[in-house]
Design an enzyme around this catalytic site. Structure first.
Site, PDB file in Angstrom:
ATOM      1  N   LYS A   1       0.935  -1.224   0.275  1.00 14.00           N
ATOM      2  CA  LYS A   1      -0.378   0.282  -0.081  1.00 14.00           C
ATOM      3  C   LYS A   1       0.640   1.171   0.291  1.00 14.00           C
ATOM      4  CE  LYS A   1      -3.276  -1.528  -0.858  1.00 14.00           C
ATOM      5  NZ  LYS A   1      -3.341  -2.153  -2.298  1.00 14.00           N
TER       6      LYS A   1
ATOM      7  N   GLY B   1       2.096   2.262  -2.788  1.00 10.70           N
ATOM      8  CA  GLY B   1       2.441   2.874  -4.072  1.00 10.70           C
ATOM      9  C   GLY B   1       3.171   1.860  -5.313  1.00 10.70           C
TER      10      GLY B   1
ATOM     11  N   TRP C   1       1.988   2.172  -8.870  1.00 13.18           N
ATOM     12  CA  TRP C   1       2.653   3.210  -9.137  1.00 13.18           C
ATOM     13  C   TRP C   1       3.921   2.790  -9.879  1.00 13.18           C
ATOM     14  CZ3 TRP C   1       3.073   8.736  -6.851  1.00 13.18           C
ATOM     15  CH2 TRP C   1       3.209   9.531  -7.350  1.00 13.18           C
TER      16      TRP C   1
ATOM     17  N   HIS D   1       7.634  -8.003  -1.314  1.00 16.02           N
ATOM     18  CA  HIS D   1       7.161  -6.966  -0.557  1.00 16.02           C
ATOM     19  C   HIS D   1       8.436  -7.692   0.677  1.00 16.02           C
ATOM     20  CE1 HIS D   1       3.779  -4.927  -2.128  1.00 16.02           C
ATOM     21  NE2 HIS D   1       3.530  -6.020  -2.415  1.00 16.02           N
TER      22      HIS D   1
ATOM     23  N   ARG E   1       6.178   5.406   1.832  1.00 17.62           N
ATOM     24  CA  ARG E   1       5.195   6.574   1.664  1.00 17.62           C
ATOM     25  C   ARG E   1       5.138   6.839   3.452  1.00 17.62           C
ATOM     26  NH1 ARG E   1      -1.316   5.401  -0.243  1.00 17.62           N
ATOM     27  NH2 ARG E   1      -1.972   6.880  -1.198  1.00 17.62           N
TER      28      ARG E   1
ATOM     29  N   SER F   1      -4.701   3.095   3.565  1.00 14.23           N
ATOM     30  CA  SER F   1      -4.953   2.621   2.393  1.00 14.23           C
ATOM     31  C   SER F   1      -5.069   1.185   2.662  1.00 14.23           C
ATOM     32  CB  SER F   1      -3.472   3.068   1.546  1.00 14.23           C
ATOM     33  OG  SER F   1      -3.246   2.315   0.207  1.00 14.23           O
TER      34      SER F   1
ATOM     35  N   ARG G   1      -7.227   3.415  -5.729  1.00 17.71           N
ATOM     36  CA  ARG G   1      -8.988   3.746  -4.818  1.00 17.71           C
ATOM     37  C   ARG G   1      -8.745   5.453  -5.055  1.00 17.71           C
ATOM     38  NH1 ARG G   1      -9.609   5.686   0.755  1.00 17.71           N
ATOM     39  NH2 ARG G   1      -6.956   6.269   0.682  1.00 17.71           N
ATOM     40  N   LYS G   2      -7.721   6.001  -4.416  1.00 19.44           N
ATOM     41  CA  LYS G   2      -7.789   7.574  -3.762  1.00 19.44           C
ATOM     42  C   LYS G   2      -6.240   8.376  -5.229  1.00 19.44           C
ATOM     43  CE  LYS G   2     -10.885   9.362  -0.644  1.00 19.44           C
ATOM     44  NZ  LYS G   2     -11.095  10.635   0.294  1.00 19.44           N
ATOM     45  N   GLY G   3      -5.576   7.333  -4.038  1.00 18.59           N
ATOM     46  CA  GLY G   3      -4.364   7.647  -4.871  1.00 18.59           C
ATOM     47  C   GLY G   3      -3.344   9.273  -4.627  1.00 18.59           C
TER      48      GLY G   3
HETATM   49  P1  A3P Z   1      -4.915   4.991  -1.979  1.00 21.64           P
HETATM   50  O1  A3P Z   1      -5.252   3.914  -1.140  1.00 21.64           O
HETATM   51  O2  A3P Z   1      -4.508   5.780  -0.343  1.00 21.64           O
HETATM   52  O3  A3P Z   1      -5.648   5.018  -2.691  1.00 21.64           O
HETATM   53  P2  A3P Z   1      -0.134  -0.314  -4.133  1.00 21.64           P
HETATM   54  O4  A3P Z   1       0.131  -0.023  -5.240  1.00 21.64           O
HETATM   55  O5  A3P Z   1       1.380  -0.659  -2.986  1.00 21.64           O
HETATM   56  O6  A3P Z   1      -0.842  -1.565  -3.594  1.00 21.64           O
HETATM   57  O7  A3P Z   1      -0.700   0.652  -3.405  1.00 21.64           O
HETATM   58  C1  A3P Z   1      -2.056   0.883  -3.319  1.00 21.64           C
HETATM   59  C2  A3P Z   1      -1.910   3.071  -3.357  1.00 21.64           C
HETATM   60  O8  A3P Z   1      -1.132   3.466  -4.198  1.00 21.64           O
HETATM   61  C3  A3P Z   1      -3.728   3.081  -3.304  1.00 21.64           C
HETATM   62  O9  A3P Z   1      -3.129   4.262  -2.411  1.00 21.64           O
HETATM   63  C4  A3P Z   1      -4.033   3.236  -4.693  1.00 21.64           C
HETATM   64  O10 A3P Z   1      -5.046   4.340  -4.725  1.00 21.64           O
HETATM   65  C5  A3P Z   1      -2.358   4.053  -4.834  1.00 21.64           C
HETATM   66  N1  A3P Z   1      -1.892   4.388  -6.778  1.00 21.64           N
HETATM   67  C6  A3P Z   1      -1.975   3.251  -7.224  1.00 21.64           C
HETATM   68  N2  A3P Z   1      -1.899   3.196  -8.532  1.00 21.64           N
HETATM   69  C7  A3P Z   1      -1.196   4.809  -8.390  1.00 21.64           C
HETATM   70  C8  A3P Z   1      -0.277   5.811  -9.377  1.00 21.64           C
HETATM   71  N3  A3P Z   1      -0.694   5.467 -10.806  1.00 21.64           N
HETATM   72  N4  A3P Z   1      -0.228   6.500  -8.990  1.00 21.64           N
HETATM   73  C9  A3P Z   1      -0.398   7.367  -7.271  1.00 21.64           C
HETATM   74  N5  A3P Z   1      -0.885   6.415  -6.238  1.00 21.64           N
HETATM   75  C10 A3P Z   1      -1.538   5.117  -6.920  1.00 21.64           C
END
Ligand code: A3P
Length: 306
Positions: free
Chosen positions: A48, A50, A53, A114, A136, A144, A268-270
């Site tokens: 969670k 990023g 990303w 991970h 993060r 998240s 989700r929200k990013g």
């Molecule tokens: P939120 O739940 O705060 O929105 P992971 O990829 O490690 O599982 O982390 C998921 C988190 O990264 C979620 O955060 C998700 O929305 C966010 N996320 C996914 N893709 C992203 C992107 N391209 N840019 C920024 N945040 C992103």
């Protein structure tokens, strides 16, 4: 020791970190059999923070000359299909998978994990392969993770309340946790070996993605040429990997990943600072104290908002 997990499976304390029952066997295969090449690139994160990303950014930066500018690899595959988890995917059904057929491109091979730094296979640490780590701030990570666990919830089991989950999180009980050990493990390793480990922060990516993508390319040994910069390649990569672009793609809105998680649940929200909508003043104070105590004298800092 065993703990009830947040959502889909129990957690077991293994080599000093909490490992999901589902991951333990493939993790041991990964630790036992993985042979790193010096040319390998590994994306490492705490869940969670990023991961999705960073996978997209690393894939598109590293292989940008392999696909034409107008052919966006993310239209047909999710970032998790393009860059596969070693312990949560590659080794799940096979203790000795044919790694050459696992990656979309073979040179360099690109994987993700991970697993905490201390528990990575020795072959990774003994090689000159590159590791890109993304962290993060723990408040947004927790919020998240809480939402993610809620979505993955097994209907027959009761999910811990926000308060209980927060308490568990502060005590380090979450898959691959404790969070602070994870982050500090990679942080210290990156300080000692900056050529092998690049340490990035979600908040910095949000603040200035072009600068971070250039740094990533430099670290990976594929810096952008002046021509590429003039043609806007950096901005193009930032755009195709952005939350807004990835979230709207059909491929990221249907289907499940290898361990049964819906692809859409990775978006989700990013945002930076969403914790303000969920954490009570008591929680904020407790976590602030913990951050201070854990990071003291490490040189590592987190930004809680931008
Ligand atoms: P939120 O739940 O705060 O929105 P992971 O990829 O490690 O599982 O982390 C998921 C988190 O990264 C979620 O955060 C998700 O929305 C966010 N996320 C996914 N893709 C992203 C992107 N391209 N840019 C920024 N945040 C992103």
């Amino acid at each position: 020791p065993k703990e009830q997990g947040w959502s889909i499976s129990n957690l077991y304390l293994y080599q000093g970190f909490w490992c999901s029952a589902l991951t333990l066997k493939p993790l041991i295969s990964f630790q036992t059999h993985f042979q790193a090449f010096d040319s390998d690139v590994i994306v490492a994160t705490f869940p969670k923070c990023g991961t999705t990303w960073l996978k997209a950014l690393t894939f598109s930066t590293l292989y940008r000359d392999r696909f034409a500018r107008d052919e966006n690899p993310f239209l047909s595959s999710t970032p998790h299909q393009l860059v596969r988890f070693l312990e949560q995917d590659v080794y799940v059904n096979n203790p000795c998978p044919d790694l050459d057929n696992i990656c979309v491109y073979n040179k360099p091979r690109l994987f993700s994990t991970h697993v905490p730094y201390a528990s990575l296979p020795t072959s990774i640490k003994d090689s000159r392969c590159k590791i890109v780590y993304l962290c993060r701030n723990p408040m947004d990570m927790f919020v998240s993770l809480w939402h993610f666990a809620e979505k993955l919830r097994d209907e027959s089991k009761e999910l811990p309340s926000l308060d209980e989950a927060f308490d568990k999180s502060c005590r380090g009980i979450h898959a691959f946790g404790p969070f602070f050990d994870h982050v500090l493990g990679y942080w210290k390793a990156s300080q000692e070996n900056p050529d092998q480990i690049l340490f990035l922060k979600y908040e910095d990516l949000k603040e200035d993605i072009s600068c971070e993508v250039k740094q990533l390319a430099m670290f990976l040994g594929v810096p952008f040429t002046e021509d590429e910069e003039k043609q806007g390649v950096v901005e193009e990569i930032a755009k195709i990997c952005s939350f807004e672009e990835l979230k709207k793609l059909e491929v990221n809105n249907k289907g499940l990943d290898v361990i049964g998680i819906p692809h859409k649940d990775f978006f989700r929200k990013g945002k930076v600072g969403d914790w303000k909508n969920y954490l009570t003043p008591y929680m904020v104070e407790r976590l602030e104290k913990l951050i201070h105590q854990k990071l003291e004298s490490s040189g590592l800092t987190f930004r809680l908002s931008l």
